[in-house]
Scaffold this motif. Structure first.
Motif, PDB file in Angstrom:
ATOM      1  N   LEU A 154      32.140  59.250  91.607  1.00 59.69           N
ATOM      2  CA  LEU A 154      32.363  57.886  91.511  1.00 59.69           C
ATOM      3  C   LEU A 154      31.167  56.824  91.147  1.00 59.69           C
ATOM      4  O   LEU A 154      30.957  55.861  90.344  1.00 59.69           O
ATOM      5  CB  LEU A 154      33.063  57.314  92.923  1.00 59.69           C
ATOM      6  CG  LEU A 154      34.282  57.695  93.276  1.00 59.69           C
ATOM      7  CD1 LEU A 154      35.101  57.381  94.586  1.00 59.69           C
ATOM      8  CD2 LEU A 154      35.336  57.121  92.251  1.00 59.69           C
ATOM      9  N   GLU A 155      29.919  57.493  91.513  1.00 60.51           N
ATOM     10  CA  GLU A 155      28.558  56.790  91.269  1.00 60.51           C
ATOM     11  C   GLU A 155      28.526  56.983  89.782  1.00 60.51           C
ATOM     12  O   GLU A 155      28.004  56.172  88.943  1.00 60.51           O
ATOM     13  CB  GLU A 155      27.531  57.409  91.933  1.00 60.51           C
ATOM     14  CG  GLU A 155      27.322  57.265  93.536  1.00 60.51           C
ATOM     15  CD  GLU A 155      26.223  58.226  94.226  1.00 60.51           C
ATOM     16  OE1 GLU A 155      25.610  58.806  93.493  1.00 60.51           O
ATOM     17  OE2 GLU A 155      26.338  57.844  95.461  1.00 60.51           O
ATOM     18  N   LYS A 156      28.899  58.142  89.310  1.00 60.87           N
ATOM     19  CA  LYS A 156      28.863  58.467  87.779  1.00 60.87           C
ATOM     20  C   LYS A 156      29.986  57.369  86.665  1.00 60.87           C
ATOM     21  O   LYS A 156      29.346  57.000  86.034  1.00 60.87           O
ATOM     22  CB  LYS A 156      29.239  59.702  87.307  1.00 60.87           C
ATOM     23  CG  LYS A 156      28.042  60.645  87.576  1.00 60.87           C
ATOM     24  CD  LYS A 156      28.580  62.284  87.291  1.00 60.87           C
ATOM     25  CE  LYS A 156      27.312  63.283  87.480  1.00 60.87           C
ATOM     26  NZ  LYS A 156      27.546  64.528  87.081  1.00 60.87           N
ATOM     27  N   VAL A 157      30.951  57.110  87.691  1.00 63.04           N
ATOM     28  CA  VAL A 157      31.715  56.204  87.016  1.00 63.04           C
ATOM     29  C   VAL A 157      31.586  54.900  86.841  1.00 63.04           C
ATOM     30  O   VAL A 157      31.627  54.333  85.864  1.00 63.04           O
ATOM     31  CB  VAL A 157      33.338  56.231  88.066  1.00 63.04           C
ATOM     32  CG1 VAL A 157      34.123  55.105  87.352  1.00 63.04           C
ATOM     33  CG2 VAL A 157      34.026  57.597  87.726  1.00 63.04           C
ATOM     34  N   GLU A 158      30.639  54.319  88.248  1.00 58.50           N
ATOM     35  CA  GLU A 158      30.083  53.190  88.035  1.00 58.50           C
ATOM     36  C   GLU A 158      29.054  52.976  86.964  1.00 58.50           C
ATOM     37  O   GLU A 158      28.801  52.026  86.187  1.00 58.50           O
ATOM     38  CB  GLU A 158      29.600  52.719  89.547  1.00 58.50           C
ATOM     39  CG  GLU A 158      28.948  51.443  89.498  1.00 58.50           C
ATOM     40  CD  GLU A 158      29.880  50.167  89.279  1.00 58.50           C
ATOM     41  OE1 GLU A 158      29.442  49.308  88.973  1.00 58.50           O
ATOM     42  OE2 GLU A 158      31.165  50.488  89.521  1.00 58.50           O
ATOM     43  N   GLU A 159      28.207  54.152  86.803  1.00 60.29           N
ATOM     44  CA  GLU A 159      26.853  54.002  85.823  1.00 60.29           C
ATOM     45  C   GLU A 159      27.702  54.167  84.558  1.00 60.29           C
ATOM     46  O   GLU A 159      27.030  53.178  83.722  1.00 60.29           O
ATOM     47  CB  GLU A 159      26.345  55.088  85.927  1.00 60.29           C
ATOM     48  CG  GLU A 159      25.248  55.262  85.221  1.00 60.29           C
ATOM     49  CD  GLU A 159      24.336  56.593  85.437  1.00 60.29           C
ATOM     50  OE1 GLU A 159      23.915  57.536  84.104  1.00 60.29           O
ATOM     51  OE2 GLU A 159      24.272  57.286  86.290  1.00 60.29           O
TER      52      GLU A 159
ATOM     53  N   ARG B  18      30.543  52.882  83.738  1.00 60.84           N
ATOM     54  CA  ARG B  18      31.120  51.591  83.423  1.00 60.84           C
ATOM     55  C   ARG B  18      30.108  50.557  83.007  1.00 60.84           C
ATOM     56  O   ARG B  18      30.367  49.704  82.166  1.00 60.84           O
ATOM     57  CB  ARG B  18      31.835  50.950  84.672  1.00 60.84           C
ATOM     58  CG  ARG B  18      32.590  49.705  84.630  1.00 60.84           C
ATOM     59  CD  ARG B  18      33.072  49.072  86.044  1.00 60.84           C
ATOM     60  NE  ARG B  18      31.749  48.755  86.736  1.00 60.84           N
ATOM     61  CZ  ARG B  18      30.948  47.742  86.635  1.00 60.84           C
ATOM     62  NH1 ARG B  18      31.299  47.203  85.542  1.00 60.84           N
ATOM     63  NH2 ARG B  18      30.078  47.597  87.097  1.00 60.84           N
ATOM     64  N   ARG B  19      28.955  50.512  83.803  1.00 59.51           N
ATOM     65  CA  ARG B  19      27.877  49.726  83.397  1.00 59.51           C
ATOM     66  C   ARG B  19      27.363  49.843  81.747  1.00 59.51           C
ATOM     67  O   ARG B  19      27.229  48.999  81.024  1.00 59.51           O
ATOM     68  CB  ARG B  19      26.681  49.719  84.148  1.00 59.51           C
ATOM     69  CG  ARG B  19      26.873  49.405  85.518  1.00 59.51           C
ATOM     70  CD  ARG B  19      25.607  48.883  86.277  1.00 59.51           C
ATOM     71  NE  ARG B  19      25.055  50.480  86.533  1.00 59.51           N
ATOM     72  CZ  ARG B  19      25.307  50.892  87.750  1.00 59.51           C
ATOM     73  NH1 ARG B  19      26.123  50.325  88.553  1.00 59.51           N
ATOM     74  NH2 ARG B  19      24.771  52.283  88.113  1.00 59.51           N
TER      75      ARG B  19
END
Length: 66
Positions: free
Chosen positions: A14-19, A21-22
């Motif tokens: 999920l952290e990778k997803v957020e990164e 997304r940015r």
């Protein structure tokens, strides 16, 4: 793998997803945006798989403890 390990892996994904997304927000052209969306799709599949694994493991652990 325990349910806790699967949840931990899901959190990292999920952290990778957020990164990612940015990165999408900063995409400069449509080709780059499409590539990033493809990456997001793959990450989402991985998150879903980890959450399913965590659910199965938690159920197995609960059954073993009963």
């Amino acid at each position: 793998m325990s349910s806790e390990e699967a949840l931990s892996r899901a959190e990292k994904l999920l952290e990778k997803v957020e990164e990612t997304r940015r990165q999408l927000e900063q995409a400069e052209d449509s080709a780059q945006a499409v590539e990033i969306l493809s990456q997001l799709s793959e990450l989402a599949k991985e998150v879903e798989a980890e959450l399913s694994r965590a659910r199965r493991e938690a159920e197995a652990e609960a059954d073993a403890g009963a």
